[in-house]
Design a protein around this motif. Structure first.
Motif, PDB file in Angstrom:
ATOM      1  N   SER A   1       0.507  -4.262  -0.160  1.00 46.21           N
ATOM      2  CA  SER A   1       0.394  -5.604   0.413  1.00 46.21           C
ATOM      3  C   SER A   1       0.206  -5.449   1.920  1.00 46.21           C
ATOM      4  CB  SER A   1       1.647  -6.439   0.125  1.00 46.21           C
ATOM      5  OG  SER A   1       2.710  -6.042   0.970  1.00 46.21           O
ATOM      6  N   GLU A   2      -0.239  -6.518   2.560  1.00 47.27           N
ATOM      7  CA  GLU A   2      -0.430  -6.446   4.012  1.00 47.27           C
ATOM      8  C   GLU A   2       0.900  -6.305   4.746  1.00 47.27           C
ATOM      9  OE1 GLU A   2      -2.923  -9.542   5.529  1.00 47.27           O
ATOM     10  OE2 GLU A   2      -4.662  -8.828   4.413  1.00 47.27           O
ATOM     11  N   ARG A   3       1.980  -6.655   4.085  1.00 45.37           N
ATOM     12  CA  ARG A   3       3.315  -6.571   4.684  1.00 45.37           C
ATOM     13  C   ARG A   3       4.061  -5.302   4.299  1.00 45.37           C
ATOM     14  NH1 ARG A   3       6.635 -10.236   6.583  1.00 45.37           N
ATOM     15  NH2 ARG A   3       8.268  -9.165   5.463  1.00 45.37           N
ATOM     16  N   GLU A   4       3.472  -4.442   3.506  1.00 47.37           N
ATOM     17  CA  GLU A   4       4.223  -3.314   2.960  1.00 47.37           C
ATOM     18  C   GLU A   4       4.930  -2.498   4.045  1.00 47.37           C
ATOM     19  OE1 GLU A   4       3.843   0.455  -0.097  1.00 47.37           O
ATOM     20  OE2 GLU A   4       2.008  -0.514   0.606  1.00 47.37           O
TER      21      GLU A   4
ATOM     22  N   LEU B   1       5.844  -3.419   7.028  1.00 48.09           N
ATOM     23  CA  LEU B   1       6.913  -4.224   7.648  1.00 48.09           C
ATOM     24  C   LEU B   1       8.113  -4.325   6.724  1.00 48.09           C
ATOM     25  CD1 LEU B   1       4.712  -7.014   9.250  1.00 48.09           C
ATOM     26  CD2 LEU B   1       5.670  -4.971  10.355  1.00 48.09           C
ATOM     27  N   ASP B   2       7.886  -4.506   5.438  1.00 47.60           N
ATOM     28  CA  ASP B   2       8.991  -4.542   4.477  1.00 47.60           C
ATOM     29  C   ASP B   2       9.720  -3.201   4.443  1.00 47.60           C
ATOM     30  OD1 ASP B   2       8.428  -7.178   3.840  1.00 47.60           O
ATOM     31  OD2 ASP B   2       7.197  -6.650   2.098  1.00 47.60           O
TER      32      ASP B   2
ATOM     33  N   TYR C   1       1.173  -5.442  14.429  1.00 43.90           N
ATOM     34  CA  TYR C   1       2.137  -4.745  13.572  1.00 43.90           C
ATOM     35  C   TYR C   1       3.175  -4.021  14.422  1.00 43.90           C
ATOM     36  CZ  TYR C   1      -0.299  -5.730   9.259  1.00 43.90           C
ATOM     37  OH  TYR C   1      -0.867  -6.369   8.175  1.00 43.90           O
TER      38      TYR C   1
ATOM     39  N   PRO D   1      -3.454  -2.247   6.247  1.00 45.75           N
ATOM     40  CA  PRO D   1      -2.885  -3.414   5.562  1.00 45.75           C
ATOM     41  C   PRO D   1      -3.641  -3.796   4.291  1.00 45.75           C
ATOM     42  CG  PRO D   1      -2.988  -3.799   7.918  1.00 45.75           C
ATOM     43  CD  PRO D   1      -3.707  -2.502   7.656  1.00 45.75           C
TER      44      PRO D   1
END
Length: 181
Positions: A142-145, A147-148, A60, A137
């Motif tokens: 979400s696991e991308r939260e 990063l978004d 990450y 995550p």
């Protein structure tokens, strides 16, 4: 960095429910560099630490740092070996802090800096009301939260700034004896 000049009949009764200490007010108003982001992560810790601090692994971080740079920020990474004077200066001057719930977390908190804090511990909500919290995550939306959120950091800065303003409005009258703003 103290609750100073706060005297009531019952001592610190005025502080009930206030889980914050702030640095001296003169240190709160230093020059800020609008594109400086200070980060710290668990990568450089050379001793055992609680696993909740590492809920976001280096994969990450290997994305977060370039995403911040892509957004036009200068990213400075501090570690537990960074001299405390340098940490104090960098955090006080930063536009934003991105970190795990760790050693310098409270310096950022005491400066009431806009902050993104990651760690699988409920204490981060209590101890950093001015921060955007990400737990892990698998526990976030979400696991991308994260990063978004970082990918859209420029659009998210007003949310972080609003959190900071709300905390300052609550704490300044209690700690400094005057209203904020």
């Amino acid at each position: 960095m103290l609750h100073t000049h706060i005297e009531t009949k019952s001592g610190y009764e005025v502080l009930r429910g206030v889980n914050s200490w702030l640095f001296n007010e003169r240190d709160m108003n230093c020059k800020q560099y609008k594109n400086l982001v200070v980060i710290w992560r668990t990568k450089f810790i050379d001793s055992d630490y609680p696993i909740f601090k590492d809920s976001y692994d280096s994969s990450y971080w290997d994305l977060i740092i370039p995403l911040l740079k892509l957004a036009g920020f200068t990213v400075v990474e501090i570690t537990h070996r960074t001299p405390i004077r340098e940490v104090y200066h960098l955090v006080s001057a930063a536009r934003l802090v991105v970190a795990y719930n760790g050693m310098y977390h409270y310096i950022s908190k005491n400066f009431i800096k806009p902050m993104i804090v990651m760690g699988d511990s409920g204490i981060i909500k209590t101890h950093s009301p001015q921060a955007k919290h990400f737990f892990a995550p698998e526990k976030d939306q979400s696991e991308r939260e994260i990063l978004d959120y970082i990918l859209d950091i420029k659009a998210n800065l007003p949310e972080l700034d609003a959190k900071v303003e709300a905390v300052k409005k609550k704490l300044y009258p209690i700690i400094y004896g005057k209203s904020y703003g």
